[in-house]
Design a protein around this motif. Structure first.
Motif, PDB file in Angstrom:
ATOM      1  N   THR A  27       0.820  -1.199   0.000  1.00  0.00           N
ATOM      2  CA  THR A  27       0.000   0.000   0.000  1.00  0.00           C
ATOM      3  C   THR A  27       0.853   1.247   0.000  1.00  0.00           C
ATOM      4  O   THR A  27       2.020   1.229   0.355  1.00  0.00           O
ATOM      5  CB  THR A  27      -0.919   0.040   1.239  1.00  0.00           C
ATOM      6  OG1 THR A  27      -0.095   0.143   2.397  1.00  0.00           O
ATOM      7  CG2 THR A  27      -1.764  -1.210   1.325  1.00  0.00           C
ATOM      8  N   THR A  49       1.092   1.715  -5.356  1.00  0.00           N
ATOM      9  CA  THR A  49      -0.309   1.374  -5.203  1.00  0.00           C
ATOM     10  C   THR A  49      -0.855   0.585  -6.366  1.00  0.00           C
ATOM     11  O   THR A  49      -1.868  -0.089  -6.244  1.00  0.00           O
ATOM     12  CB  THR A  49      -1.139   2.660  -5.057  1.00  0.00           C
ATOM     13  OG1 THR A  49      -0.845   3.524  -6.171  1.00  0.00           O
ATOM     14  CG2 THR A  49      -0.807   3.368  -3.770  1.00  0.00           C
ATOM     15  N   ASP A  50      -0.219   0.675  -7.533  1.00  0.00           N
ATOM     16  CA  ASP A  50      -0.704  -0.113  -8.653  1.00  0.00           C
ATOM     17  C   ASP A  50       0.039  -1.420  -8.807  1.00  0.00           C
ATOM     18  O   ASP A  50      -0.135  -2.135  -9.768  1.00  0.00           O
ATOM     19  CB  ASP A  50      -0.604   0.689  -9.963  1.00  0.00           C
ATOM     20  CG  ASP A  50       0.823   1.028 -10.318  1.00  0.00           C
ATOM     21  OD1 ASP A  50       1.708   0.768  -9.484  1.00  0.00           O
ATOM     22  OD2 ASP A  50       1.041   1.534 -11.418  1.00  0.00           O
ATOM     23  N   GLU A 157      -2.226  -5.156 -14.605  1.00  0.00           N
ATOM     24  CA  GLU A 157      -2.026  -5.125 -13.160  1.00  0.00           C
ATOM     25  C   GLU A 157      -2.723  -6.288 -12.468  1.00  0.00           C
ATOM     26  O   GLU A 157      -2.225  -6.826 -11.485  1.00  0.00           O
ATOM     27  CB  GLU A 157      -2.553  -3.802 -12.607  1.00  0.00           C
ATOM     28  CG  GLU A 157      -2.495  -3.706 -11.092  1.00  0.00           C
ATOM     29  CD  GLU A 157      -3.184  -2.449 -10.582  1.00  0.00           C
ATOM     30  OE1 GLU A 157      -3.694  -2.485  -9.452  1.00  0.00           O
ATOM     31  OE2 GLU A 157      -3.210  -1.462 -11.318  1.00  0.00           O
ATOM     32  N   MET A 158      -3.874  -6.665 -12.988  1.00  0.00           N
ATOM     33  CA  MET A 158      -4.650  -7.727 -12.333  1.00  0.00           C
ATOM     34  C   MET A 158      -4.286  -9.123 -12.831  1.00  0.00           C
ATOM     35  O   MET A 158      -4.292 -10.080 -12.058  1.00  0.00           O
ATOM     36  CB  MET A 158      -6.144  -7.476 -12.553  1.00  0.00           C
ATOM     37  CG  MET A 158      -6.645  -6.211 -11.848  1.00  0.00           C
ATOM     38  SD  MET A 158      -8.447  -6.070 -11.921  1.00  0.00           S
ATOM     39  CE  MET A 158      -8.700  -5.915 -13.678  1.00  0.00           C
ATOM     40  N   ASP A 303      -3.090  -7.076  -1.899  1.00  0.00           N
ATOM     41  CA  ASP A 303      -3.808  -5.956  -1.289  1.00  0.00           C
ATOM     42  C   ASP A 303      -5.275  -6.341  -1.218  1.00  0.00           C
ATOM     43  O   ASP A 303      -5.986  -6.289  -2.213  1.00  0.00           O
ATOM     44  CB  ASP A 303      -3.617  -4.686  -2.114  1.00  0.00           C
ATOM     45  CG  ASP A 303      -4.314  -3.488  -1.488  1.00  0.00           C
ATOM     46  OD1 ASP A 303      -4.721  -3.600  -0.316  1.00  0.00           O
ATOM     47  OD2 ASP A 303      -4.453  -2.455  -2.169  1.00  0.00           O
ATOM     48  N   ILE A 306      -9.119  -3.537  -1.153  1.00  0.00           N
ATOM     49  CA  ILE A 306     -10.079  -3.124  -2.171  1.00  0.00           C
ATOM     50  C   ILE A 306     -10.427  -4.316  -3.046  1.00  0.00           C
ATOM     51  O   ILE A 306      -9.654  -5.276  -3.148  1.00  0.00           O
ATOM     52  CB  ILE A 306      -9.518  -1.985  -3.050  1.00  0.00           C
ATOM     53  CG1 ILE A 306      -8.210  -2.414  -3.734  1.00  0.00           C
ATOM     54  CG2 ILE A 306      -9.311  -0.718  -2.230  1.00  0.00           C
ATOM     55  CD1 ILE A 306      -7.666  -1.376  -4.702  1.00  0.00           C
ATOM     56  N   GLU A 310     -12.797  -2.388  -7.904  1.00  0.00           N
ATOM     57  CA  GLU A 310     -12.270  -1.080  -7.490  1.00  0.00           C
ATOM     58  C   GLU A 310     -10.845  -0.888  -7.982  1.00  0.00           C
ATOM     59  O   GLU A 310     -10.457   0.199  -8.413  1.00  0.00           O
ATOM     60  CB  GLU A 310     -12.336  -0.954  -5.970  1.00  0.00           C
ATOM     61  CG  GLU A 310     -13.756  -0.830  -5.420  1.00  0.00           C
ATOM     62  CD  GLU A 310     -13.781  -0.911  -3.904  1.00  0.00           C
ATOM     63  OE1 GLU A 310     -12.861  -1.544  -3.334  1.00  0.00           O
ATOM     64  OE2 GLU A 310     -14.712  -0.356  -3.301  1.00  0.00           O
ATOM     65  N   ARG A 311     -10.057  -1.961  -7.906  1.00  0.00           N
ATOM     66  CA  ARG A 311      -8.676  -1.878  -8.363  1.00  0.00           C
ATOM     67  C   ARG A 311      -8.621  -1.585  -9.859  1.00  0.00           C
ATOM     68  O   ARG A 311      -7.807  -0.780 -10.324  1.00  0.00           O
ATOM     69  CB  ARG A 311      -7.948  -3.186  -8.055  1.00  0.00           C
ATOM     70  CG  ARG A 311      -6.443  -3.126  -8.292  1.00  0.00           C
ATOM     71  CD  ARG A 311      -5.808  -4.469  -8.005  1.00  0.00           C
ATOM     72  NE  ARG A 311      -6.165  -4.955  -6.681  1.00  0.00           N
ATOM     73  CZ  ARG A 311      -5.978  -6.205  -6.273  1.00  0.00           C
ATOM     74  NH1 ARG A 311      -5.468  -7.088  -7.121  1.00  0.00           N
ATOM     75  NH2 ARG A 311      -6.320  -6.570  -5.054  1.00  0.00           N
TER      76      ARG A 311
END
Length: 536
Positions: A27, A49-50, A157-158, A303, A306, A310-311
């Motif tokens: 975070t 954060t990403d 990112e995901m 993380d 969230i 949302e991410r």
């Protein structure tokens, strides 16, 4: 199912002190705490954060034995030399991945202009006469490059880099088949747009992959090889396309792209491995949960504060937020966008200038793109290697790396001045029908300067905002591709009104006015980065 509280320590979990050698907080709050903690080595590698890696100094930090968290359910690297960590890959494996990425960034832009010499035949076949339609047929592909990054960056990112590379390659080949079979101008435009969307994947996240695996002192050369593709592809494509169209027709341009794209897809499937640390550790945690029966095992980079939705939402708006709220990214992106748009505007003139003024036939018209490719090769070899040498000298002298080292006046001023000089030479020699070698020399000078500007800007932004590497690249790609797609639409009218001499002079004066931008950030970049520190 085993009781998580009594589960034995698992390889790669936080129960082993050496396994936390490169454990990274996730975070933004922890990131700030780590940056300010005097017990941490200043050369820390953390994650923003990403989820994109932040590299500082030698990319490593350690905590003392008594400071390390003892949560046995945290899954991290198996020590400092864990081969699963992309930072520890061998040089051979790293450069193989970069070579494949570079080839991909050459292949996907081929579709943007390889068929350009055949536009007159396409218009005749579909009974079109509008010059605007002809220009838009070329530029709609670049619109795909503009909108694709807005989806590709957050998805990477995901789901990681490799999955998107493979999906993009497959879709690119499928859409190329659709373009080859098009039976109307509308169908051809639609598939060209989709080709641009799929082809934007390596252009969007390639810099993120390089940041995942390469230390800062070697990143310039890697970025040079990768960044050459989006510019070199549109240059070499029409060379082969001109002769292919003359011999077999414009549809075979797309069949050739299908064949080449298919080969690249297979090579990528065999060689490209995941480089994004959060995804690698999450997969490792999932594997260990299955092997041990402990459902509480989780990645050190996870993380859970969230949701996935949302991410994705945060990551999707991040490129535009960076572009609109961070002056360094805004102005540097504008500089690149204008120069890239001018390049594509020049491309639209080659087909008729060298045919009408110098009587080049359809096949020879394709070779008029060769000078642009030669200039880019000179630029990438010169500026990429020189940039790394500067960083290496500072590192050898024990000096801390500053991103502004990537944009010294000794690089940015000659590169910036080469743009208007090349435009002036090209415009006025064509206007006065000077021998064709002279305007081509102007294109070489312009393209060399363009590559110098691109290299300096991209390396600078990657070093300045490493934890937002994919998002910054997406912001660059959006503005650059919009300019490349839209500027040519009004360019031909400009040439009709001003002529090739004054038309290119106008573009040269605009390029000349942008030269001070890198100088501004070389002098005040560090101060501006502290004042406009993105928190997205």
């Amino acid at each position: 199912m085993a009781d998580s509280s009594s589960a034995p320590p698992t390889r790669g979990t936080a129960s082993s002190s050496e396994d936390l050698f490169k454990m990274r907080p996730f975070t933004a709050d922890i990131e700030k705490q780590a940056a300010n903690d005097s017990d941490f080595d200043a050369a820390a590698t953390i994650v923003g954060t990403d989820g994109e890696s932040i590299r500082q100094g030698d990319d490593k930090f350690e905590r003392s034995e008594d400071e390390q968290p003892q949560d046995p359910n945290i899954v991290t690297w198996d020590g400092p030399n864990d081969p699963e960590n992309p930072e520890n890959w061998t040089d051979k494996k790293k450069w193989t991945s970069i070579a494949v990425l570079s080839i991909m960034t050459v292949v996907t832009p081929l579709g943007s202009s390889m068929f350009a010499p055949g536009i007159p035949k396409i218009l005749a076949e579909f009974h079109e006469t509008s010059s605007t339609t002809a220009t838009f047929l070329l530029s709609i592909y670049i619109l795909g490059f503009a909108f694709g990054p807005l989806f590709v960056a957050p998805m990477s990112e995901m789901y990681g880099r490799s999955l998107l590379y493979h999906a993009g390659n497959i879709l690119f080949a499928i859409f190329s088949v659709g373009a080859a079979l098009a039976n109307s101008i509308g169908m051809l435009m639609a598939f060209r747009f989709l080709m641009g969307l799929a082809g934007s994947v390596p252009i969007t996240i390639g810099s993120g992959s390089i940041a995942d695996i390469m230390p800062v002192e070697k990143r310039g050369r890697a970025m040079a090889a990768w960044a050459l593709g989006p510019l070199l592809g549109p240059c070499i494509g029409p060379i082969a396309g001109g002769y292919l169209i003359a011999a077999a027709g414009w549809r075979w341009v797309y069949w050739l792209i299908v064949i080449v794209g298919g080969v690249v897809t297979i090579v990528a499937l065999l060689t490209l491995k995941e480089t994004f640390a959060p995804v690698i550790l999450e997969r490792k945690a999932a594997r260990l949960r299955k092997e041990t029966g402990n459902p509480d095992l989780r990645s050190a980079l996870a993380d859970n504060s969230i949701t996935v939705a949302e991410r994705f939402k945060i990551a999707a708006v991040r490129p535009m937020k960076l572009l609109l709220t961070t002056p360094i990214i805004t102005l540097m992106s504008l500089y690149v966008a204008v120069t890239y748009g001018i390049l594509y505007l020049l491309f639209t003139t080659f087909s008729f200038v060298f045919a009408q003024v110098y009587n080049f036939d359809e096949g020879a018209s394709g070779t008029t793109f060769l000078p642009a490719g030669i200039g880019m090769l000179i630029g990438v070899v010169g500026f990429g290697a020189a940039s790394d040498r500067l960083v290496g000298r500072r590192t050898a002298a024990g000096l801390a790396h500053r991103p502004e080292v990537r944009i010294p006046p000794m690089f940015t001023v000659p590169a910036g001045l080469a743009l208007p000089v090349g435009l002036f030479i090209y415009g006025w020699t064509v206007q006065n029908a000077v021998h064709w070698i002279v305007p081509m020399l102007g294109v070489v000078i312009f393209s060399c300067g363009l590559m110098g500007v691109m290299m300096c800007v991209q390396n600078y932004l990657l070093d300045a905002y490493p934890h937002y590497a994919a998002s910054v690249t997406a912001a660059l790609a959006v503005l650059r591709s919009l300019a490349g797609a839209l500027l040519p639409l009004g360019g031909l009218d400009m040439y009709d009104a001003l002529g090739l001499g004054w038309g290119n002079s106008l573009l040269g004066f605009i390029a000349l006015g942008l030269v001070p931008i890198p100088l501004l950030f070389y002098a005040y970049g560090e101060r501006l980065r502290k004042r406009f520190n993105p928190s997205v």
